[in-house]
Write a protein that holds these residues in place. Sequence first.
Motif, PDB file in Angstrom:
ATOM      1  N   ARG A  75       7.912  16.583  11.023  1.00 35.41           N
ATOM      2  CA  ARG A  75       9.083  17.469  11.096  1.00 35.41           C
ATOM      3  C   ARG A  75      10.230  16.867  11.906  1.00 35.41           C
ATOM      4  NH1 ARG A  75       6.430  23.472  12.232  1.00 35.41           N
ATOM      5  NH2 ARG A  75       5.274  23.627  10.260  1.00 35.41           N
ATOM      6  N   SER A  76       9.896  16.049  12.896  1.00 33.96           N
ATOM      7  CA  SER A  76      10.952  15.492  13.742  1.00 33.96           C
ATOM      8  C   SER A  76      11.705  14.354  13.054  1.00 33.96           C
ATOM      9  CB  SER A  76      10.362  14.988  15.062  1.00 33.96           C
ATOM     10  OG  SER A  76       9.434  13.945  14.817  1.00 33.96           O
ATOM     11  N   LEU A  77      11.131  13.799  11.995  1.00 31.76           N
ATOM     12  CA  LEU A  77      11.790  12.726  11.244  1.00 31.76           C
ATOM     13  C   LEU A  77      12.007  13.192   9.810  1.00 31.76           C
ATOM     14  CD1 LEU A  77      10.106   9.387  12.432  1.00 31.76           C
ATOM     15  CD2 LEU A  77      12.494  10.032  12.635  1.00 31.76           C
ATOM     16  N   GLU A  78      12.991  14.038   9.617  1.00 31.98           N
ATOM     17  CA  GLU A  78      13.232  14.614   8.298  1.00 31.98           C
ATOM     18  C   GLU A  78      13.729  13.572   7.295  1.00 31.98           C
ATOM     19  OE1 GLU A  78      15.904  17.820   8.884  1.00 31.98           O
ATOM     20  OE2 GLU A  78      14.441  19.065   9.985  1.00 31.98           O
ATOM     21  N   GLU A  79      14.251  12.422   7.810  1.00 36.52           N
ATOM     22  CA  GLU A  79      14.753  11.383   6.907  1.00 36.52           C
ATOM     23  C   GLU A  79      13.633  10.720   6.118  1.00 36.52           C
ATOM     24  OE1 GLU A  79      17.615   8.665   8.856  1.00 36.52           O
ATOM     25  OE2 GLU A  79      17.377   9.970  10.584  1.00 36.52           O
ATOM     26  N   ILE A  80      12.408  10.770   6.633  1.00 31.05           N
ATOM     27  CA  ILE A  80      11.278  10.099   5.984  1.00 31.05           C
ATOM     28  C   ILE A  80      10.523  11.093   5.120  1.00 31.05           C
ATOM     29  CG2 ILE A  80       9.109   8.879   6.382  1.00 31.05           C
ATOM     30  CD1 ILE A  80      10.300   7.744   8.916  1.00 31.05           C
ATOM     31  N   GLU A  81      10.414  10.759   3.844  1.00 34.38           N
ATOM     32  CA  GLU A  81       9.719  11.614   2.877  1.00 34.38           C
ATOM     33  C   GLU A  81       8.374  10.996   2.507  1.00 34.38           C
ATOM     34  OE1 GLU A  81      12.435  12.012  -0.333  1.00 34.38           O
ATOM     35  OE2 GLU A  81      13.958  13.075   0.846  1.00 34.38           O
ATOM     36  N   PHE A  82       7.482  11.854   2.006  1.00 37.44           N
ATOM     37  CA  PHE A  82       6.103  11.429   1.763  1.00 37.44           C
ATOM     38  C   PHE A  82       5.997  10.292   0.752  1.00 37.44           C
ATOM     39  CE2 PHE A  82       5.208  16.144   2.638  1.00 37.44           C
ATOM     40  CZ  PHE A  82       5.174  15.904   3.995  1.00 37.44           C
ATOM     41  N   ASP A  83       6.913  10.245  -0.216  1.00 35.35           N
ATOM     42  CA  ASP A  83       6.790   9.260  -1.290  1.00 35.35           C
ATOM     43  C   ASP A  83       7.512   7.947  -0.990  1.00 35.35           C
ATOM     44  OD1 ASP A  83       9.276  10.344  -1.323  1.00 35.35           O
ATOM     45  OD2 ASP A  83       9.393  10.619  -3.504  1.00 35.35           O
ATOM     46  N   MET A  84       8.006   7.762   0.236  1.00 35.01           N
ATOM     47  CA  MET A  84       8.704   6.524   0.577  1.00 35.01           C
ATOM     48  C   MET A  84       7.724   5.361   0.738  1.00 35.01           C
ATOM     49  SD  MET A  84      11.720   7.432   3.303  1.00 35.01           S
ATOM     50  CE  MET A  84      13.279   8.132   2.760  1.00 35.01           C
ATOM     51  N   SER A  85       8.203   4.175   0.372  1.00 34.45           N
ATOM     52  CA  SER A  85       7.390   2.977   0.564  1.00 34.45           C
ATOM     53  C   SER A  85       7.446   2.559   2.029  1.00 34.45           C
ATOM     54  CB  SER A  85       7.910   1.827  -0.312  1.00 34.45           C
ATOM     55  OG  SER A  85       9.205   1.420   0.131  1.00 34.45           O
ATOM     56  N   ASP A  86       6.520   1.690   2.429  1.00 31.53           N
ATOM     57  CA  ASP A  86       6.506   1.213   3.813  1.00 31.53           C
ATOM     58  C   ASP A  86       7.785   0.468   4.158  1.00 31.53           C
ATOM     59  OD1 ASP A  86       4.092   2.333   4.296  1.00 31.53           O
ATOM     60  OD2 ASP A  86       2.945   0.466   4.367  1.00 31.53           O
ATOM     61  N   ASP A  87       8.323  -0.289   3.207  1.00 36.48           N
ATOM     62  CA  ASP A  87       9.565  -1.032   3.483  1.00 36.48           C
ATOM     63  C   ASP A  87      10.729  -0.089   3.758  1.00 36.48           C
ATOM     64  OD1 ASP A  87       8.324  -3.472   3.235  1.00 36.48           O
ATOM     65  OD2 ASP A  87       8.865  -3.756   1.125  1.00 36.48           O
ATOM     66  N   GLU A  88      10.784   1.008   3.020  1.00 36.48           N
ATOM     67  CA  GLU A  88      11.844   1.993   3.244  1.00 36.48           C
ATOM     68  C   GLU A  88      11.691   2.652   4.607  1.00 36.48           C
ATOM     69  OE1 GLU A  88      12.998   3.760  -1.112  1.00 36.48           O
ATOM     70  OE2 GLU A  88      10.988   4.232  -0.356  1.00 36.48           O
ATOM     71  N   VAL A  89      10.445   2.961   4.969  1.00 38.47           N
ATOM     72  CA  VAL A  89      10.194   3.584   6.267  1.00 38.47           C
ATOM     73  C   VAL A  89      10.530   2.612   7.401  1.00 38.47           C
ATOM     74  CG1 VAL A  89       8.428   4.551   7.780  1.00 38.47           C
ATOM     75  CG2 VAL A  89       8.424   5.115   5.340  1.00 38.47           C
ATOM     76  N   LYS A  90      10.182   1.336   7.210  1.00 38.48           N
ATOM     77  CA  LYS A  90      10.449   0.332   8.252  1.00 38.48           C
ATOM     78  C   LYS A  90      11.936   0.267   8.575  1.00 38.48           C
ATOM     79  CE  LYS A  90       6.477  -2.679   7.326  1.00 38.48           C
ATOM     80  NZ  LYS A  90       6.030  -3.988   6.783  1.00 38.48           N
ATOM     81  N   THR A  91      12.762   0.344   7.550  1.00 39.32           N
ATOM     82  CA  THR A  91      14.215   0.288   7.768  1.00 39.32           C
ATOM     83  C   THR A  91      14.676   1.459   8.635  1.00 39.32           C
ATOM     84  OG1 THR A  91      14.540  -0.794   5.626  1.00 39.32           O
ATOM     85  CG2 THR A  91      16.458   0.245   6.634  1.00 39.32           C
ATOM     86  N   ILE A  92      14.148   2.647   8.353  1.00 40.31           N
ATOM     87  CA  ILE A  92      14.529   3.839   9.125  1.00 40.31           C
ATOM     88  C   ILE A  92      14.009   3.736  10.565  1.00 40.31           C
ATOM     89  CG2 ILE A  92      14.252   6.339   9.316  1.00 40.31           C
ATOM     90  CD1 ILE A  92      14.090   6.410   6.239  1.00 40.31           C
ATOM     91  N   ILE A  93      12.768   3.286  10.694  1.00 38.73           N
ATOM     92  CA  ILE A  93      12.169   3.171  12.030  1.00 38.73           C
ATOM     93  C   ILE A  93      12.915   2.136  12.863  1.00 38.73           C
ATOM     94  CG2 ILE A  93      10.101   2.517  13.316  1.00 38.73           C
ATOM     95  CD1 ILE A  93      10.011   5.273  11.972  1.00 38.73           C
TER      96      ILE A  93
END
Length: 1003
Positions: A161-179
């Motif tokens: 809930r605290s990271l609303e930008e990250i959705e369940f269907d995102m790839s690891d590479d997409e998440v890495k960019t946000i993180i």
Amino acid sequence: MQNKGIVKLFAILFGLVSIYQLSFTFKANQLESEAEQFAQAKYEEPALRADAEARYLDSISTTEVYNLGVKNFTYNEVKDNAMNLGLDLKGGINAIIQISVKDILKGLANNSKDPVFNQALEQASEDQKDSQDSYLESFFSAFDEIKGDTKLASPDIFANRSLEEIEFDMSDDEVKTIIERKVDESIVSAFEVLRSRIDGFGVTSPNIQRLGNTGRILIELPGVKDKERAIKVFSTTAQLQFWETFKTQDLAGYLLQVNQRLVEAQDANNVEDTDETEEATTEIDSTDSAIEALTGQIEQDSTAVDANDQNPLRIQGLGQGGPIIGTFLAKDRDYVLAKLEENRDLLGPDYRYARFAWEKPADEASEFINLYALKSNREDQPQLSGSVITDARQDYDQYNKPAVSMQMNAKGAKIWEEMTREANETQGNIAIVLDNIVYSAPGVTTPGGISGGNSQISGSFKLTEAIDLANVLRAGKLPASAEIIQAEEIGPSLGQEAIDSGMRSFLIALAFVLIWMIFYYGKGGGFADIALLLNILLIFGVLSGLGAVLTLPGIAGIVLTIGISVDANVLIFERIREELYKGKDQKAAIKDGFANALSSILDANITTGLTALILFLFGTGPIKGFATTLIIGILTSLFTAIFITRLMVDWYVNRGGKLEFSTALTKGLFRNVDIKFLQKRKIAYVISGLLIAASLFSLFTNKLDAGIDFVGGRTYQVRFDQQVSTEEVTSILNDPAVFGSAEVKTIGDDNQLKISTKYKVEDNTVEADEEVQSKLFDALRPLLPDGMTYQEFLDGSGDLAIGKMSSSKVSPTIADDIQKSSFWAILGSLVVVFLYILIRFKRWQFSLGAVAAVFHDVLIVLGIFSLTYKFMPFSMEIDQAFIAAILTVIGYSLNDTVVVFDRIREFLNEHTSWPFGKTINASLNSTLSRTLNTSLTTLVVLLAMFFLGADSLRGFLFALIVGVLVGTYSSLFIATPIMYDTAKKGDAAESLKKKVVEEEEEV
């Protein structure tokens, strides 16, 4: 000259303001000297002296100590207006703060319990011990290795809930960019919090910078001597919380039960004793009078209780009915908390979430410490946290002791009123807790609670502690824990001996320049000398007034400025002499001489100024310091040369004085020189080509002697039994038979040194460490106590702990991004200069010649350093100061070249019938006197400082000396010939001449 009255008024005011500004520096030095003498007279121990000195200055901080007639100034105001010296000149505190990326990741994952996530965190922590990657890169690598089917976008990790930008269907590479972005934002937030804290710390000219893309932040506090105080300000996370507290009677029984269980564990085989103890414990737990009895027994003879092993919890006393649960020895705090946590099962249901916290002791030497129990909950969250604080300030409590007053926002004020109302009704206490330390736990006497959101933290504060705490709370809390991975009190790079010798050598050189100007130009040289001295006064006055920081690279800028100031007067005087040779009367010659020299002076200074401006805007650290002093110096040099010298010359001539701008020995000197410079250009090309080829070959094979700042190395802290000279130790360790190169600084007192060397820096074996330590001991043996063995040196010897106090590997302090910014700043300045010369001279050939000369000069300076550093008798390390030396070479080369080009442009207009080659040669010959005079005066300053100054500056000065020699040569034999060779092809030379003539006619 028109408007002489305005110029005179401005000059007088400018000079008076500079003297006014510098007077604060002299006064601050006087007061600090008095504080030092006071401390020395009172104490012998260095630590006590430092504290006494600080207290002395604190005592006069708000006292009026300086009277300037119109206003009285306090010490704080005097200090704020004094000249700011950098860490390399003044010493101070140097610290590297590591913001925990691990904590940030845990926070982003809502403290996830996912095993893969936590295993990746631990693996990243382990990998960081021998990795140059950032923690985040190590975490991603570790996660990829062990993840299996687990994704970073898992609901148990980052898709929360605290990271609303990250959705369940995102790839690891997409998440890495946000993180990556979120981590960077958190580090930037920590950076700003630390900056705010430092601003409130009261340090003049601090330096705070992020090292690369890591979570490391470099902090430099010039002049600060209280390392412990500074470290507290850096590392305090400022986790402010307000908790209700339990009372003695609530949990004293629990302490006794834990104590009894520990007794039973010590004597588990004695069943009878165990049964009797359980009965006694039950009885004590239910009877307040029994608690009081045991409390009295412990207080009467705590030593006896410890001695008979009946008090394994080491209780020194129980509370007296207030919020204090018990009293313990300060040294036992970790042990006691561990035992209480191990036995939480003994807590009753009403106390299962009790949170234990220690009280802030009265002082660091306190033997005893009190324990509090806070009313926590399942989430372990307080009713009120520091996030509601909008302001904090140092104040005084009802007993006139230092305290901190706070103001809350509307939400916090409402909760605070409710908490204090309830505490008043139940006669309870509210603990004010910072980073899990209870600062105070007052009761509330106000019926209905405290409204308005005002609160106060009181306790055993020193004044500085209250000031620092208010500062920390006002700045806000860090987004993650901050670890001090390196913090030390260091002496200046130049010891006092080196500063004194450098000052003496500079004054000797300056005296020579002043005498030379009079010798060469007669009375006119005397006027130039006055202008030069005024220029130096104005430079330091402006630096002080603007709050700029004077550093070692800044001194390089001042040396270059002196050359520029002399150069401007030389240009003017040479042009006046030319007009006098043409038969003009004195007044006309002076008027035309100043007018004709103006173009050359402006062009030379504008090109150098543009370089300095680009360096200031895009450079960091030493580059910015160099650029600041150079920009100020250029402006003051222009003012003093163009206006002040003119005022004095006109004043003298109007009074009937006669000025020939020469003496009997220098009259007509260089007038009829006719050197065929262009005819010698091919020889010069060959010589320069060979030098550049040798330089490039050496740079690729021999490379450069990169300093500790760039490559890291080993560092040792060594204490001696007597005062030692950093210059002497540096000389010993720089011997090729020892380390070849080393950096030596004082740490704290003059008998303690920090020694860094990059000897065998790439060899991380135990054998290499042993070899370096052995060499260090053998080299320093003459300075150590007689009979000290190698093992005693390694361990520290005797009560004074003489010998090696600590050792570690030194990480590079200049990150890749700083090096890149330096490169792009220099390259950008050259592009700007190229464009300016192109616009000013209308032909790209001039721009090409100037930039080619700069590259030529820099390559040769680097090449000479690469070729000779192994056998020179002084350090030639490439460090931050060397960067400033290269920048000085660039500025000098451009200045010299543009003056020559300006004369070529003028001669193309005056002698349109001359062949292009003759015009070039004549231009070079006509500026030869100016070129040699400027080079000579600049070289004299540098050579005097090189031979008579400090050893630690020799490499830096050697670079400047080589740069001036090569820069003078290149302006005559490289810049101009390249311009000539590229312009003479086709009809470029004719069009160049025609273009210049047309422009002059339009004007």
